[in-house]
Design a protein around this motif. Structure first.
Motif, PDB file in Angstrom:
ATOM      1  N   ASP A   1      27.314 -39.481  10.663  1.00  0.00           N
ATOM      2  CA  ASP A   1      28.700 -39.380  11.130  1.00  0.00           C
ATOM      3  C   ASP A   1      29.015 -40.526  12.097  1.00  0.00           C
ATOM      4  OD1 ASP A   1      28.666 -37.106   9.671  1.00  0.00           O
ATOM      5  OD2 ASP A   1      29.017 -35.715  11.329  1.00  0.00           O
ATOM      6  N   GLU A   2      28.009 -40.845  12.919  1.00  0.00           N
ATOM      7  CA  GLU A   2      28.192 -41.881  13.942  1.00  0.00           C
ATOM      8  C   GLU A   2      28.494 -43.241  13.289  1.00  0.00           C
ATOM      9  OE1 GLU A   2      28.284 -40.499  16.786  1.00  0.00           O
ATOM     10  OE2 GLU A   2      28.863 -42.393  17.749  1.00  0.00           O
ATOM     11  N   THR A   3      27.718 -43.576  12.259  1.00  0.00           N
ATOM     12  CA  THR A   3      27.928 -44.855  11.559  1.00  0.00           C
ATOM     13  C   THR A   3      29.336 -44.927  10.988  1.00  0.00           C
ATOM     14  OG1 THR A   3      25.603 -44.890  10.943  1.00  0.00           O
ATOM     15  CG2 THR A   3      27.060 -46.317   9.681  1.00  0.00           C
ATOM     16  N   ILE A   4      29.740 -43.830  10.335  1.00  0.00           N
ATOM     17  CA  ILE A   4      31.060 -43.825   9.705  1.00  0.00           C
ATOM     18  C   ILE A   4      32.158 -43.926  10.759  1.00  0.00           C
ATOM     19  CG2 ILE A   4      32.674 -42.465   8.309  1.00  0.00           C
ATOM     20  CD1 ILE A   4      30.371 -41.406   6.737  1.00  0.00           C
ATOM     21  N   ALA A   5      32.030 -43.135  11.823  1.00  0.00           N
ATOM     22  CA  ALA A   5      33.051 -43.151  12.873  1.00  0.00           C
ATOM     23  C   ALA A   5      33.171 -44.552  13.481  1.00  0.00           C
ATOM     24  CB  ALA A   5      32.719 -42.126  13.947  1.00  0.00           C
ATOM     25  N   ASN A   6      32.030 -45.173  13.773  1.00  0.00           N
ATOM     26  CA  ASN A   6      32.067 -46.514  14.363  1.00  0.00           C
ATOM     27  C   ASN A   6      32.726 -47.520  13.426  1.00  0.00           C
ATOM     28  OD1 ASN A   6      30.909 -45.716  16.715  1.00  0.00           O
ATOM     29  ND2 ASN A   6      28.812 -46.249  16.079  1.00  0.00           N
ATOM     30  N   TYR A   7      32.439 -47.384  12.138  1.00  0.00           N
ATOM     31  CA  TYR A   7      33.049 -48.271  11.149  1.00  0.00           C
ATOM     32  C   TYR A   7      34.574 -48.109  11.152  1.00  0.00           C
ATOM     33  CZ  TYR A   7      34.615 -49.800   6.506  1.00  0.00           C
ATOM     34  OH  TYR A   7      35.304 -50.363   5.466  1.00  0.00           O
ATOM     35  N   LEU A   8      35.010 -46.856  11.169  1.00  0.00           N
ATOM     36  CA  LEU A   8      36.455 -46.592  11.137  1.00  0.00           C
ATOM     37  C   LEU A   8      37.141 -47.146  12.390  1.00  0.00           C
ATOM     38  CD1 LEU A   8      36.427 -42.901   9.828  1.00  0.00           C
ATOM     39  CD2 LEU A   8      36.958 -44.963   8.524  1.00  0.00           C
ATOM     40  N   ILE A   9      36.469 -47.007  13.531  1.00  0.00           N
ATOM     41  CA  ILE A   9      37.057 -47.467  14.789  1.00  0.00           C
ATOM     42  C   ILE A   9      37.080 -48.997  14.848  1.00  0.00           C
ATOM     43  CG2 ILE A   9      36.728 -47.529  17.300  1.00  0.00           C
ATOM     44  CD1 ILE A   9      35.451 -44.632  16.904  1.00  0.00           C
ATOM     45  N   ASP A  10      35.934 -49.609  14.552  1.00  0.00           N
ATOM     46  CA  ASP A  10      35.829 -51.075  14.685  1.00  0.00           C
ATOM     47  C   ASP A  10      36.570 -51.816  13.583  1.00  0.00           C
ATOM     48  OD1 ASP A  10      34.250 -50.552  16.803  1.00  0.00           O
ATOM     49  OD2 ASP A  10      32.349 -50.957  15.783  1.00  0.00           O
ATOM     50  N   PHE A  11      36.417 -51.345  12.368  1.00  0.00           N
ATOM     51  CA  PHE A  11      36.858 -52.120  11.198  1.00  0.00           C
ATOM     52  C   PHE A  11      38.280 -51.760  10.805  1.00  0.00           C
ATOM     53  CE2 PHE A  11      36.142 -54.091   7.037  1.00  0.00           C
ATOM     54  CZ  PHE A  11      35.229 -55.075   7.378  1.00  0.00           C
ATOM     55  N   HIS A  12      38.645 -50.492  10.980  1.00  0.00           N
ATOM     56  CA  HIS A  12      39.977 -50.063  10.526  1.00  0.00           C
ATOM     57  C   HIS A  12      40.895 -49.672  11.668  1.00  0.00           C
ATOM     58  CE1 HIS A  12      39.378 -50.074   6.136  1.00  0.00           C
ATOM     59  NE2 HIS A  12      38.119 -49.825   6.446  1.00  0.00           N
ATOM     60  N   LYS A  13      40.402 -49.871  12.919  1.00  0.00           N
ATOM     61  CA  LYS A  13      41.212 -49.591  14.118  1.00  0.00           C
ATOM     62  C   LYS A  13      41.778 -48.168  14.131  1.00  0.00           C
ATOM     63  CE  LYS A  13      40.548 -53.882  15.185  1.00  0.00           C
ATOM     64  NZ  LYS A  13      39.133 -53.915  15.503  1.00  0.00           N
ATOM     65  N   ILE A  14      40.954 -47.222  13.695  1.00  0.00           N
ATOM     66  CA  ILE A  14      41.362 -45.821  13.712  1.00  0.00           C
ATOM     67  C   ILE A  14      41.022 -45.252  15.086  1.00  0.00           C
ATOM     68  CG2 ILE A  14      40.957 -43.556  12.627  1.00  0.00           C
ATOM     69  CD1 ILE A  14      42.117 -45.590  10.648  1.00  0.00           C
TER      70      ILE A  14
ATOM     71  N   ALA B   1      37.258 -37.381  10.642  1.00  0.00           N
ATOM     72  CA  ALA B   1      37.108 -37.821   9.249  1.00  0.00           C
ATOM     73  C   ALA B   1      35.636 -38.023   8.906  1.00  0.00           C
ATOM     74  CB  ALA B   1      37.886 -39.108   9.018  1.00  0.00           C
ATOM     75  N   ALA B   2      34.878 -38.601   9.847  1.00  0.00           N
ATOM     76  CA  ALA B   2      33.455 -38.853   9.601  1.00  0.00           C
ATOM     77  C   ALA B   2      32.715 -37.535   9.369  1.00  0.00           C
ATOM     78  CB  ALA B   2      32.846 -39.599  10.779  1.00  0.00           C
ATOM     79  N   PHE B   3      33.081 -36.540  10.154  1.00  0.00           N
ATOM     80  CA  PHE B   3      32.439 -35.230  10.036  1.00  0.00           C
ATOM     81  C   PHE B   3      32.692 -34.608   8.663  1.00  0.00           C
ATOM     82  CE2 PHE B   3      32.918 -30.582  10.539  1.00  0.00           C
ATOM     83  CZ  PHE B   3      31.584 -30.272  10.789  1.00  0.00           C
ATOM     84  N   LEU B   4      33.918 -34.778   8.163  1.00  0.00           N
ATOM     85  CA  LEU B   4      34.283 -34.162   6.883  1.00  0.00           C
ATOM     86  C   LEU B   4      33.800 -34.964   5.671  1.00  0.00           C
ATOM     87  CD1 LEU B   4      37.950 -33.150   7.768  1.00  0.00           C
ATOM     88  CD2 LEU B   4      36.055 -31.582   7.356  1.00  0.00           C
ATOM     89  N   ALA B   5      33.436 -36.221   5.902  1.00  0.00           N
ATOM     90  CA  ALA B   5      33.193 -37.129   4.761  1.00  0.00           C
ATOM     91  C   ALA B   5      31.804 -37.013   4.147  1.00  0.00           C
ATOM     92  CB  ALA B   5      33.445 -38.567   5.188  1.00  0.00           C
ATOM     93  N   GLN B   6      30.924 -36.274   4.773  1.00  0.00           N
ATOM     94  CA  GLN B   6      29.568 -36.050   4.260  1.00  0.00           C
ATOM     95  C   GLN B   6      28.841 -37.341   3.879  1.00  0.00           C
ATOM     96  OE1 GLN B   6      30.411 -33.021   1.196  1.00  0.00           O
ATOM     97  NE2 GLN B   6      29.466 -31.607   2.649  1.00  0.00           N
TER      98      GLN B   6
END
Ligand SMILES: [Zn+2]
Length: 375
Positions: A209-222, A230-235
């Motif tokens: 979840d951490e990897t996905i969340a960081n990607y969304l924050i850094d790369f997509h400015k979420i 979203a990371a939690f739900l994305a499995q």
């Protein structure tokens, strides 16, 4: 440079590349959205990079850039396609523009369903065909154009038809020199055993979840909370996380308000900024955004007639919609509505998004400005 979701695998691969031990055939397997394709791209960059760093590809040299834009002549992408009788398209090479646009749009984290959607191939059989492999063989017989290595990336290799798989097997049995094959598939069992046995297999586990969340924050400015939700739900699937976010129209609240305000006030520099931001969204998200905007406009019209109880907007948007509705005449509403609908049609075509949203903004600003003068 693609986002690398699996740094440990990257580290191992880098070592094998540096020691000259990278297998000529590799099978990356694991679920969708775990970074197989992004890693394949990075390998292609690393093998031909002219300013190799201790972390592999530099990402900035001509070769790295060409590879990332999918225009490097020595890197071949093969995706399952369908036979289009009308357009005489049948192989990946024939679908080059579609493949390029698709992989770039999804930042090398695509899903198969999205590819079928892009091809508009719901009721059609998609496959890697023997024609694909024949074309590949021909290409392999030529010397490399620019790079040291030729790299062939086969996405969803399990979609190879039997005839194609047999032809591909021959290619693997007599591998052309300085050629690296990277196959990706959901699981090794789905790939023909004779092909599988000739590949070095690497498993791509679901992401944390951490990897996905960081990607969304850094790369997509979420924003932080949305990213973690979203990371939690994305499995463990980056593609799924992005899909979840794009479904959530709340993320459009702020941009909708800012955009309409900027158009109303004819603030050109702000209009430019917001247009650029919208243009960066995926095509799917752009469509969702415009649909949402139409929805907000309809509600603003309802607000204009002061029938507040009929409003159907999130609480966070209510005050804005009521205020905006007061400035809106039925004629202005109709003009805005038609302009937005027209723009929706253009999103489905392959046109420059930046220009589309800039033009759209200027039209909206003109309509709103005119309405002020009538009053
Ligand atoms: Zn480079």
């Amino acid at each position: 440079m693609p986002f690398i979701a699996q740094p440990q695998i990257q580290h191992q691969l880098l070592q094998t590349i540096e020691q000259g031990r990278l297998a000529h055939a590799n099978l990356f397997w694991g679920n969708a959205g775990t970074g197989k394709l992004a890693m394949a791209l990075w390998i292609a960059q690393t093998l031909n990079c002219s300013q190799h760093t201790d972390k592999g590809a530099c990402g900035t040299c001509e070769s790295c850039q060409k590879t990332a834009k999918l225009i490097h002549p020595d890197v071949t992408w093969i995706l399952p396609t369908y036979k289009s009788e009308t357009e005489k398209k049948r192989t990946s090479e024939d679908f080059t523009p579609e493949i390029r646009a698709f992989l770039l749009e999804h930042h090398f984290y695509p899903s198969y369903a999205q590819w079928v959607d892009t091809l508009d191939a719901y009721n059609k059989q998609t496959a890697i065909t023997v024609e694909d492999i024949r074309q590949l063989k021909q290409k392999m017989s030529l010397a490399s154009f620019e790079g040291k290595f030729k790299v062939v990336i086969l996405w969803h290799a399990e979609k190879m038809r039997t005839e194609a798989a047999n032809a591909f097997l021959k290619l693997l049995e007599e591998p052309p020199t300085n050629t690296i094959f990277i196959l990706t598939a959901p699981s090794p069992e789905q790939v023909l055993p004779t092909i599988q046995s000739r590949c070095q297999s690497t498993f791509f586990p679901p992401l944390s979840d951490e990897t996905i969340a960081n990607y969304l924050i850094d790369f997509h400015k979420i924003e932080n909370i949305t990213a973690h939700k979203a990371a939690f739900l994305a499995q463990g699937n980056i593609n799924e996380a992005i899909r979840l976010i794009e479904q959530d129209t709340h993320i459009f609240d702020e941009i909708t308000q800012n955009w309409l305000r900027a158009c109303y006030a004819v603030k050109m520099s702000e209009i430019q900024n917001i247009s650029d931001t919208i243009a960066k969204l995926s095509r799917e998200a752009q469509k969702n955004f415009l649909v949402y905007l139409l929805h907000i406009l309809r509600n603003a019209m309802i607000a204009h007639y002061e029938v507040e109880k009929l409003l159907f907007v999130p609480d966070t948007m209510k005050e804005f919609v009521l205020k905006f509705g007061k400035t809106l005449s039925p004629q202005t509403f109709e003009e805005l509505y038609n302009t937005l609908n027209q723009a929706m049609e253009y999103v489905n075509r392959n046109i420059n998004s930046k220009i589309l949203y800039m033009t759209l903004s200027v039209r909206m600003a003109k309509i709103l400005d005119k309405s002020k003068k009538i009053k």
